[in-house]
Design a protein around this motif. Structure first.
Motif, PDB file in Angstrom:
ATOM      1  N   SER A   1       0.824  -1.215   0.000  1.00 13.32           N
ATOM      2  CA  SER A   1       0.000   0.000   0.000  1.00 13.32           C
ATOM      3  C   SER A   1       0.855   1.260   0.000  1.00 13.32           C
ATOM      4  O   SER A   1       0.457   2.297  -0.545  1.00 13.32           O
ATOM      5  CB  SER A   1      -0.930  -0.008   1.217  1.00 13.32           C
ATOM      6  OG  SER A   1      -0.180   0.049   2.419  1.00 13.32           O
ATOM      7  N   LEU A   2       2.081   1.204   0.604  1.00 11.72           N
ATOM      8  CA  LEU A   2       2.953   2.383   0.636  1.00 11.72           C
ATOM      9  C   LEU A   2       3.683   2.571  -0.673  1.00 11.72           C
ATOM     10  O   LEU A   2       3.744   3.681  -1.218  1.00 11.72           O
ATOM     11  CB  LEU A   2       3.953   2.249   1.791  1.00 11.72           C
ATOM     12  CG  LEU A   2       3.357   2.327   3.210  1.00 11.72           C
ATOM     13  CD1 LEU A   2       4.441   2.042   4.242  1.00 11.72           C
ATOM     14  CD2 LEU A   2       2.731   3.686   3.470  1.00 11.72           C
ATOM     15  N   ASP A   3       4.269   1.469  -1.205  1.00 11.11           N
ATOM     16  CA  ASP A   3       5.065   1.580  -2.440  1.00 11.11           C
ATOM     17  C   ASP A   3       4.985   0.239  -3.165  1.00 11.11           C
ATOM     18  O   ASP A   3       5.704  -0.712  -2.833  1.00 11.11           O
ATOM     19  CB  ASP A   3       6.509   1.940  -2.112  1.00 11.11           C
ATOM     20  CG  ASP A   3       7.320   2.208  -3.383  1.00 11.11           C
ATOM     21  OD1 ASP A   3       6.737   2.159  -4.485  1.00 11.11           O
ATOM     22  OD2 ASP A   3       8.535   2.447  -3.263  1.00 11.11           O
ATOM     23  N   ARG A   4       4.095   0.152  -4.126  1.00 12.13           N
ATOM     24  CA  ARG A   4       3.868  -1.118  -4.834  1.00 12.13           C
ATOM     25  C   ARG A   4       5.109  -1.598  -5.574  1.00 12.13           C
ATOM     26  O   ARG A   4       5.323  -2.793  -5.760  1.00 12.13           O
ATOM     27  CB  ARG A   4       2.701  -0.935  -5.810  1.00 12.13           C
ATOM     28  CG  ARG A   4       2.160  -2.228  -6.372  1.00 12.13           C
ATOM     29  CD  ARG A   4       1.079  -1.955  -7.393  1.00 12.13           C
ATOM     30  NE  ARG A   4       0.417  -3.185  -7.809  1.00 12.13           N
ATOM     31  CZ  ARG A   4      -0.662  -3.674  -7.257  1.00 12.13           C
ATOM     32  NH1 ARG A   4      -1.245  -3.024  -6.266  1.00 12.13           N
ATOM     33  NH2 ARG A   4      -1.204  -4.802  -7.679  1.00 12.13           N
ATOM     34  N   SER A   5       5.969  -0.670  -5.995  1.00 16.24           N
ATOM     35  CA  SER A   5       7.137  -1.051  -6.787  1.00 16.24           C
ATOM     36  C   SER A   5       8.170  -1.837  -5.988  1.00 16.24           C
ATOM     37  O   SER A   5       9.022  -2.508  -6.570  1.00 16.24           O
ATOM     38  CB  SER A   5       7.791   0.196  -7.396  1.00 16.24           C
ATOM     39  OG  SER A   5       8.257   1.062  -6.360  1.00 16.24           O
ATOM     40  N   CYS A   6       8.120  -1.763  -4.649  1.00 14.80           N
ATOM     41  CA  CYS A   6       9.111  -2.477  -3.852  1.00 14.80           C
ATOM     42  C   CYS A   6       8.849  -3.973  -3.812  1.00 14.80           C
ATOM     43  O   CYS A   6       9.724  -4.751  -3.408  1.00 14.80           O
ATOM     44  CB  CYS A   6       9.147  -1.909  -2.435  1.00 14.80           C
ATOM     45  SG  CYS A   6       7.705  -2.375  -1.432  1.00 14.80           S
ATOM     46  N   LEU A   7       7.632  -4.421  -4.234  1.00 14.70           N
ATOM     47  CA  LEU A   7       7.307  -5.836  -4.164  1.00 14.70           C
ATOM     48  C   LEU A   7       8.061  -6.657  -5.201  1.00 14.70           C
ATOM     49  O   LEU A   7       8.350  -7.841  -4.977  1.00 14.70           O
ATOM     50  CB  LEU A   7       5.805  -6.045  -4.353  1.00 14.70           C
ATOM     51  CG  LEU A   7       4.911  -5.589  -3.190  1.00 14.70           C
ATOM     52  CD1 LEU A   7       3.453  -5.867  -3.520  1.00 14.70           C
ATOM     53  CD2 LEU A   7       5.301  -6.288  -1.904  1.00 14.70           C
TER      54      LEU A   7
END
Length: 885
Positions: free
Chosen positions: A442-448
């Motif tokens: 939810s905070l930063d989808r790109s980190c997944l």
């Protein structure tokens, strides 16, 4: 005055008879003449312009609420009987026009507004006299007025004149006597006849009396139209002059009225001036009141706005404040399990704070304030710092978990001990950080993306190591003798490899590999999809339990740090993009593990190629059980395994077919070929191995085997044409005998069984015919010549043909049938000599005797037909001779 046809009762009855069954009632009927000619112009005498006798009738039909009226045209048939010709509805009658070109005035036309072709002139109807014309027209007008409520336009006749005629003739018609043919009997006209008269005149009685009085007043001055008009003009002028004189006599009264009106107007003007003054004063007072109210409203609004502004500023300051404990957790807190509850609370606060500073949570007016922008930038820095720290920790944590398990040799299968992989502890430790991953999403989808790759890379090493150790120990612990793959080669011994050792342990080992690892891979795929926050449905159905421990649903429900969805972003939010990303990640997670499954397949194929059938069925059952979208890689793995099994079995089938084709075709072969009985043993074993959906695989192999067997048999039989039929019938018979039981339960083999049966019958027929013709060729060649000639000449002429005389018949019969018992014995010995399968001899000898009797019976019938005086041995004698041998 001659009697009118309208009073003819016989004519009316004839008209009613012509329309019997229509429920219509004849009101009036009258004879007329129909023509299309033009009065006053010469025209060529032709059939089309000649007057034709017709009967016009007015009929009515009563319904519940209204009555319909019709005009019917009757014509005379060849027998002089009236028959209906045309029917018009009177509601469409628009015009009644008397033809002016007819000087007698007895011709008229009826115009209807619903006729299709208005360009064709309507027919003209000619009456016998003016009275008949007026009578019919008055009947039509009365019916239109009474029944339909309207009158058609009347052209060419004066309505007043018709009204006067009606008044004069109504009494006469009502009092007319009807004299029948059988005697002068006086009777009143019936009610239907009276309806023909003018019961309701076109001009009322009062109007008629006024018209008569007016005409009586001016009866002396109507000698000429101009004198009458001049008299009326003078009287009109006299009346106007009298009116003007009366107005002038009342002038004093008018003067008084005008004076009163002038005084009233002066009072009204005074009142208007006073009202204008009061209106101005009231307007000034209204403006002063509005000014006072406006100032009061502005002061009140300013006070309310100030209070609201203070409240909004307090709320905004509350949003912009960052709690110190959350800031400490986000920038430098520990990620130990004991601290995760505080970390999750800090994440939730950060997510809510970021959302609260975005439109529409925050009014777009505040979004551009400097303080809001600065606070938003500070929150973004906090988010970036926390996401970076959490990502680095999780990547290191995943690698450390897998390293600990890989370094422990007791975790994997060892010599003499198969160990089922157990990931329960691994999943438990990962689920501790499940909610952290959801907040990171939810905070930063790109980190997944990097986190998913790190997890897949670490776990892939563990899964491949588990599969490799399990596969190696599975093969080492399975003891089974290798079964040779040379099944259908004719060069091997008759009993070699037909009854080898039981190889069921091979397929059981493959099934154990799938039983252990396929559910494990499905569970890992499902756990990965949930753990890494993919918005796709879970794999394990409700209540399903994985082999490695609890079901995903049970663990999620019991773990306080489980993978419950945040903000509703669960499996219901499945998207195509997430599904594609999940399949890519699963490929990284499970890639390479298929090599160990293929190693088990290759090992099983080397031991017993036929075990591909049972392994194919096992794989089919697992494929049918994989329905979830997130099991994409597992389905691909199973499909690849099934394709590899099919390829291995196809290789075995091709090698076996090659063994069949290797039979030496350059040397004459006798008896049953070796691959015929071997195929029945092979088919029996293949049927024993069938499991699940592998029926198609086996049926395709049967089709290929039998096709090659039959083709090879035909090629081998062509080496020696003399013995081709013997080789074919013996091998086809052996094929049927060996596959009789299987053909009853296997439709594919039943098809080839029937094909072999047909080929056997054909080979038997050819072989038996060769044996019979070898001994009795001259006799049956003589019969064939007779049959050929019977198509062209009569039977009694055949004995006169060259070579077919009675003497020739006696010679042929004597040479062929003298010592017939020896010839028959020679046939039996020849069959016995050529056959290598003794069990076929009785049936072939019976077929030979039956075929010989049939041929001899046909020969006997030809002789009786062509040579009725000649005698040959009877068919019964031949049957008795054959039965005794």
């Amino acid at each position: 005055m001659a009697k009118s046809s309208a009073d003819d009762a016989e004519l009316r009855r004839a008209c009613e008879a012509a329309i019997e069954g229509t429920k219509q009632k004849i009101v009036m009927s009258i004879r007329v003449a129909k023509s299309h000619g033009i009065w006053g112009k010469t025209a060529k005498l032709g059939r089309g312009n000649m007057a034709k006798p017709r009967v016009l009738a007015i009929s009515t039909k009563s319904k519940a609420k209204r009555t319909k009226a019709f005009l019917r045209v009757f014509k005379y048939s060849n027998g002089g009987v009236l028959e209906a010709a045309k029917l018009y509805k009177l509601k469409h009658l628009s015009k009644v026009e008397v033809v002016t070109n007819d000087p007698s005035g007895c011709t008229f036309m009826l115009g209807f507004d619903n006729l299709r072709s208005q360009s064709v002139a309507p027919p003209q109807w000619t009456m016998r006299n003016v009275d008949d014309r007026n009578r019919l027209l008055f009947c039509i007008l009365n019916v239109c007025k009474d029944v339909l409520g309207h009158l058609p336009k009347v052209v060419g006749i004066d309505v007043v004149e018709m009204a006067l005629w009606a008044k004069e003739n109504t009494q006469a018609i009502n009092q007319r006597q009807v004299v029948p043919k059988d005697g002068p009997v006086t009777a009143a006209v019936n009610e239907v006849d009276l309806k023909v008269t003018v019961e309701k005149e076109l001009v009322s009685q009062a109007e008629e009396e006024d018209m008569e009085a007016l005409l009586g007043t001016y009866v002396m001055g109507v000698g000429e139209a101009e004198a009458f008009s001049e008299r009326l003009r003078r009287e009109l002028q006299a009346l106007e002059a009298a009116n003007v004189h009366a107005i002038l006599e009342n002038e004093p009264l008018l003067q008084e009225v005008l004076h009163g009106l002038e005084m009233a107007a002066n009072c009204v003007e005074d009142m208007d001036q006073w009202l204008g003054i009061f209106n101005v004063k009231l307007r000034h007072m209204r403006e002063d009141i509005e000014s006072i109210e406006t100032r009061n409203n502005k002061l009140e609004m300013q006070s309310v706005n100030n209070r609201s502004l203070v409240e909004e500023l307090d709320k905004l300051l509350e949003r912009l404040a960052i709690p110190s404990e959350h800031a400490a957790r986000l920038t430098g807190g520990s990620f130990d399990e004991s601290c995760m509850v505080k970390n999750i609370e800090a994440c939730e606060w950060l997510a809510n704070a970021l959302r609260s500073l975005e439109v529409p949570k925050l009014d777009h007016i505040y979004a551009n304030m400097k303080a809001v922008k600065e606070k938003r930038a500070e929150l973004v820095r906090l988010k970036s710092t926390f996401v970076k720290r959490a990502s680095e920790f999780l990547r290191t944590y995943f690698a450390s978990l897998v390293d600990v398990m890989i370094n422990d040799k007791n975790y994997f299968s060892q010599r003499g001990q198969l160990k089922r992989p157990d990931h329960a502890d691994l999943r438990y430790k990962c689920r501790t950080y499940a909610r952290l991953l959801q907040h990171l999403k939810s905070l930063d989808r790109s980190c997944l993306g990097p986190l998913r790759k790190a997890y897949c890379s670490s776990l892939n090493l563990l899964l491949r190591r588990e599969a490799r150790e399990f596969s190696n120990e599975l093969r080492a612990g399975t003891k089974v003798s290798k079964i040779p793959t040379i099944w259908l080669d004719g060069s091997v011994g008759g009993n070699q490899s037909m009854h080898g050792a039981d190889s069921s342990a091979v397929s059981e080992a493959y099934g154990k590999m799938l039983t252990i690892f396929i559910p494990l891979l499905v569970d890992e795929s499902s756990f990965f999809a949930h753990f890494m926050c993919f918005e796709v449905p879970g794999l394990v159905p409700p209540g399903g339990v994985a082999n490695g421990g609890k079901s995903i649903q049970d663990v999620d429900n019991n773990d306080e740090h489980g993978m419950a969805n945040i903000g509703g972003n669960g499996s219901a939010g499945k998207t195509t993009a997430d599904l594609e990303a999940l399949n890519e990640s699963l490929r990284d997670l499970l890639d390479g593990i298929q090599e160990d499954f293929c190693a088990v397949l290759d090992w099983a194929y080397k031991i017993d190629p036929l075990r591909c059938i049972s392994m194919h069925g096992i794989t089919d059952r697992y494929i049918s059980g994989q329905k979830a979208d997130a099991a994409g890689f597992v389905r691909i793995l199973l499909d690849d395994l099934e394709n590899r099994i099919s390829a291995l079995f196809s290789r075995f089938v091709d090698e076996a077919c090659h063994q069949i084709e290797k039979n030496d075709r350059n040397v004459r072969q006798i008896g049953v070929l070796s691959y015929i009985p071997r195929f029945s043993v092979l088919a029996t074993r293949m049927e024993h191995y069938i499991q699940g959906q592998s029926r198609d695989l086996v049926d395709q192999a049967y089709t290929k085997f039998v096709t090659i067997m039959f083709v090879t048999l035909d090629k081998i039989s062509q080496v020696d044409i003399k013995y081709a039929d013997i080789l074919l019938l013996e091998n086809y018979a052996a094929f049927q005998n060996s596959l009789y039981e299987l053909a009853n339960v296997v439709p594919t083999l039943a098809k080839f069984y029937h094909q072999a049966s047909e080929s056997y019958e054909q080979a038997c027929s050819r072989f038996i015919s060769t044996i019979i013709y070898f001994q009795f060729d001259r006799l049956f060649q003589f019969a064939r010549r007779i049959e050929d000639l019977l198509f062209n000449i009569a039977p009694e002429e055949i004995p006169f043909q060259i070579g077919l005389s009675k003497a020739d018949l006696r010679k042929v019969v004597k040479s062929s049938l003298s010592g017939v018992d020896k010839s028959i014995t020679a046939m039996y010995k020849k069959i016995q000599k050529n056959l290598t399968s003794e069990e076929l001899l009785p049936s072939l000898w019976e077929k030979c005797k039956k075929d010989f009797i049939d041929k001899y019976d046909s020969f006997s019938q030809l002789v009786a037909k062509v040579y009725p005086t000649e005698s040959i041995p009877a068919v019964s004698e031949m049957k008795s001779l054959l039965a005794s041998m």
